[in-house]
Design a protein around this motif. Structure first.
Motif, PDB file in Angstrom:
ATOM      1  N   MET A   1       0.846  -1.194   0.000  1.00  0.00           N
ATOM      2  CA  MET A   1       0.000   0.000   0.000  1.00  0.00           C
ATOM      3  C   MET A   1       0.879   1.241   0.000  1.00  0.00           C
ATOM      4  SD  MET A   1      -3.144   0.996   2.544  1.00  0.00           S
ATOM      5  CE  MET A   1      -2.125   1.097   4.010  1.00  0.00           C
ATOM      6  N   GLN A   2       0.560   2.189  -0.856  1.00  0.00           N
ATOM      7  CA  GLN A   2       1.311   3.427  -0.961  1.00  0.00           C
ATOM      8  C   GLN A   2       0.348   4.606  -0.919  1.00  0.00           C
ATOM      9  OE1 GLN A   2       3.597   3.177  -4.566  1.00  0.00           O
ATOM     10  NE2 GLN A   2       5.130   1.799  -3.677  1.00  0.00           N
ATOM     11  N   SER A   3       0.801   5.672  -0.266  1.00  0.00           N
ATOM     12  CA  SER A   3      -0.025   6.873  -0.165  1.00  0.00           C
ATOM     13  C   SER A   3       0.792   7.981   0.462  1.00  0.00           C
ATOM     14  CB  SER A   3      -1.270   6.597   0.695  1.00  0.00           C
ATOM     15  OG  SER A   3      -1.940   7.809   0.981  1.00  0.00           O
ATOM     16  N   PRO A   4       0.515   9.249   0.084  1.00  0.00           N
ATOM     17  CA  PRO A   4       1.156  10.372   0.778  1.00  0.00           C
ATOM     18  C   PRO A   4       0.838  10.404   2.265  1.00  0.00           C
ATOM     19  CG  PRO A   4       0.155  11.103  -1.282  1.00  0.00           C
ATOM     20  CD  PRO A   4      -0.311   9.696  -1.056  1.00  0.00           C
ATOM     21  N   LEU A   5      -0.183   9.652   2.689  1.00  0.00           N
ATOM     22  CA  LEU A   5      -0.518   9.593   4.104  1.00  0.00           C
ATOM     23  C   LEU A   5       0.640   9.066   4.943  1.00  0.00           C
ATOM     24  CD1 LEU A   5      -4.184   8.236   4.020  1.00  0.00           C
ATOM     25  CD2 LEU A   5      -3.436  10.494   4.770  1.00  0.00           C
ATOM     26  N   PHE A   6       1.522   8.269   4.347  1.00  0.00           N
ATOM     27  CA  PHE A   6       2.626   7.701   5.105  1.00  0.00           C
ATOM     28  C   PHE A   6       3.687   8.740   5.474  1.00  0.00           C
ATOM     29  CE2 PHE A   6       0.790   3.907   3.180  1.00  0.00           C
ATOM     30  CZ  PHE A   6       0.725   3.077   4.285  1.00  0.00           C
ATOM     31  N   GLN A   7       3.511   9.956   4.993  1.00  0.00           N
ATOM     32  CA  GLN A   7       4.376  11.048   5.446  1.00  0.00           C
ATOM     33  C   GLN A   7       4.001  11.498   6.852  1.00  0.00           C
ATOM     34  OE1 GLN A   7       4.177  14.235   2.571  1.00  0.00           O
ATOM     35  NE2 GLN A   7       4.533  12.869   0.831  1.00  0.00           N
ATOM     36  N   HIS A   8       2.767  11.171   7.268  1.00  0.00           N
ATOM     37  CA  HIS A   8       2.273  11.605   8.574  1.00  0.00           C
ATOM     38  C   HIS A   8       2.447  10.480   9.597  1.00  0.00           C
ATOM     39  CE1 HIS A   8       0.527  15.109   6.584  1.00  0.00           C
ATOM     40  NE2 HIS A   8       0.004  14.272   5.691  1.00  0.00           N
ATOM     41  N   THR A   9       3.682  10.135   9.856  1.00  0.00           N
ATOM     42  CA  THR A   9       3.972   9.069  10.809  1.00  0.00           C
ATOM     43  C   THR A   9       4.289   9.672  12.178  1.00  0.00           C
ATOM     44  OG1 THR A   9       6.285   9.081  10.107  1.00  0.00           O
ATOM     45  CG2 THR A   9       4.805   7.498   9.036  1.00  0.00           C
ATOM     46  N   GLU A  10       4.403   8.813  13.175  1.00  0.00           N
ATOM     47  CA  GLU A  10       4.648   9.259  14.539  1.00  0.00           C
ATOM     48  C   GLU A  10       5.994   9.962  14.661  1.00  0.00           C
ATOM     49  OE1 GLU A  10       5.124   7.281  19.023  1.00  0.00           O
ATOM     50  OE2 GLU A  10       4.319   6.098  17.336  1.00  0.00           O
ATOM     51  N   GLN A  11       5.997  11.088  15.353  1.00  0.00           N
ATOM     52  CA  GLN A  11       7.218  11.841  15.607  1.00  0.00           C
ATOM     53  C   GLN A  11       7.920  11.259  16.825  1.00  0.00           C
ATOM     54  OE1 GLN A  11       8.222  14.343  13.477  1.00  0.00           O
ATOM     55  NE2 GLN A  11       6.445  13.654  12.298  1.00  0.00           N
ATOM     56  N   GLN A  12       9.119  10.739  16.631  1.00  0.00           N
ATOM     57  CA  GLN A  12       9.853  10.094  17.712  1.00  0.00           C
ATOM     58  C   GLN A  12      10.593  11.131  18.549  1.00  0.00           C
ATOM     59  OE1 GLN A  12       9.501   6.932  18.384  1.00  0.00           O
ATOM     60  NE2 GLN A  12       8.246   6.563  16.558  1.00  0.00           N
ATOM     61  N   SER A  13      10.485  10.977  19.868  1.00  0.00           N
ATOM     62  CA  SER A  13      11.170  11.882  20.784  1.00  0.00           C
ATOM     63  C   SER A  13      11.184  11.266  22.172  1.00  0.00           C
ATOM     64  CB  SER A  13      10.467  13.244  20.823  1.00  0.00           C
ATOM     65  OG  SER A  13      11.016  14.066  21.838  1.00  0.00           O
ATOM     66  N   ALA A  14      12.228  11.598  22.949  1.00  0.00           N
ATOM     67  CA  ALA A  14      12.306  11.128  24.327  1.00  0.00           C
ATOM     68  C   ALA A  14      11.574  12.060  25.280  1.00  0.00           C
ATOM     69  CB  ALA A  14      13.774  10.998  24.745  1.00  0.00           C
ATOM     70  N   ASP A  15      11.049  13.178  24.771  1.00  0.00           N
ATOM     71  CA  ASP A  15      10.347  14.138  25.620  1.00  0.00           C
ATOM     72  C   ASP A  15       8.998  13.577  26.062  1.00  0.00           C
ATOM     73  OD1 ASP A  15      12.430  15.899  25.279  1.00  0.00           O
ATOM     74  OD2 ASP A  15      11.461  16.962  23.613  1.00  0.00           O
ATOM     75  N   ARG A  16       8.555  14.033  27.215  1.00  0.00           N
ATOM     76  CA  ARG A  16       7.244  13.612  27.729  1.00  0.00           C
ATOM     77  C   ARG A  16       6.111  14.125  26.846  1.00  0.00           C
ATOM     78  NH1 ARG A  16       4.154  12.111  32.191  1.00  0.00           N
ATOM     79  NH2 ARG A  16       2.592  13.588  32.967  1.00  0.00           N
ATOM     80  N   TYR A  17       6.180  15.394  26.441  1.00  0.00           N
ATOM     81  CA  TYR A  17       5.185  15.983  25.562  1.00  0.00           C
ATOM     82  C   TYR A  17       5.819  16.200  24.188  1.00  0.00           C
ATOM     83  CZ  TYR A  17       2.273  17.122  29.640  1.00  0.00           C
ATOM     84  OH  TYR A  17       1.497  17.054  30.773  1.00  0.00           O
ATOM     85  N   THR A  18       5.196  15.655  23.145  1.00  0.00           N
ATOM     86  CA  THR A  18       5.710  15.805  21.789  1.00  0.00           C
ATOM     87  C   THR A  18       4.567  16.119  20.844  1.00  0.00           C
ATOM     88  OG1 THR A  18       7.439  14.155  22.215  1.00  0.00           O
ATOM     89  CG2 THR A  18       7.031  14.751  19.926  1.00  0.00           C
TER      90      THR A  18
END
Length: 251
Positions: A1-18
């Motif tokens: 499956m391909q789509s521009p939607l896959f640009q909106h993935t989870e933002q990885q961070s060690a911060d509590r609030y991201t």
């Protein structure tokens, strides 16, 4: 499956609030640091997360009944991540320190469970639309996630530069500021808007701190039918926005 939607993935961070994007927040939980979130604001979560209604003391219940101001919160606990959002509003994370933060409860998305919040009175003898007479004062050390309709403006207030803001557009301000409510109008009727400009009540801020203003003035839901006449213009009675739209997400 391909789509521009896959640009909106989870933002990885060690911060509590991201921030995942401008309108969604991720809070990371490690098992001993609960977060208090707006009821119904969870849109997704990962891991072992529990959601419980937040207890309100009798004093808080009385204050809420008397002032109409308060927080409807749920406690999020466990280990994992919880994603929060509300009506696609813009989300902003603010550090609360010794100065404290005064905010309208309608704009609070989440806050650290260790912060203290109580209802305070704004300098006004009238209960009007927008900011009205009462606000929340948040104190302690931690983070608060605020929401705005559109990208806001953070205005600095200094002893030699006080700031006036529309009472329907102000979101929050430094608790150290002195606040006065005023209506600069030449009309003899206090409820009448300033001439034919549509401008009315303002909050005047003095001292040292900041005021957060959003580019929206407390609008009712889209496509809503508002009554006619002066009472409807000011959101009063059964002809106003509040009277005709009880139990929706905006009230």
């Amino acid at each position: 499956m391909q789509s521009p939607l896959f640009q909106h993935t989870e933002q990885q961070s060690a911060d509590r609030y991201t921030l995942q994007n401008a309108q969604m927040l991720r809070v990371s939980l490690s098992g001993h640091d609960d977060v208090l979130a707006r009821k119904g604001s969870m849109v997704a979560y990962q891991g072992l997360i529990e959601f419980d209604g937040e207890y309100q003391s009798r004093g808080q219940q009385r204050s809420r009944s008397h002032t109409g101001e308060g927080l409807d919160l749920m406690r999020c606990s466990g280990q994992g991540s919880v994603f929060l959002a509300n009506l696609a509003q813009y989300v902003h994370v603010v550090d609360v320190d010794h100065d404290g933060l005064t905010v309208d409860s309608a704009y609070v998305l989440a806050l650290d469970s260790g912060l203290h919040h109580e209802v305070i009175a704004v300098d006004s003898q009238y209960g009007i639309s927008g900011s009205g007479k009462y606000q929340l004062n948040i104190t302690g050390s931690g983070k608060v996630a605020l929401m705005t309709s559109g990208q806001p403006l953070m205005v600095q207030v200094t002893p030699d530069k006080y700031v006036n803001a529309d009472a329907d557009a102000i979101v929050a301000w430094s608790s150290s500021l002195r606040v006065q409510m005023q209506a600069q109008t030449h009309s003899s009727g206090v409820w009448r808007r300033r001439g034919s400009t549509g401008e009315g009540w303002e909050l005047s801020f003095l001292g040292q701190g900041y005021a957060l203003v959003q580019p929206s003035e407390v609008l009712p839901p889209q496509n809503v039918q508002i009554g006619q006449g002066i009472r409807a213009q000011y959101g009063m009675g059964q002809q106003g926005a509040y009277g005709q739209n009880r139990n929706n997400a905006w009230n």
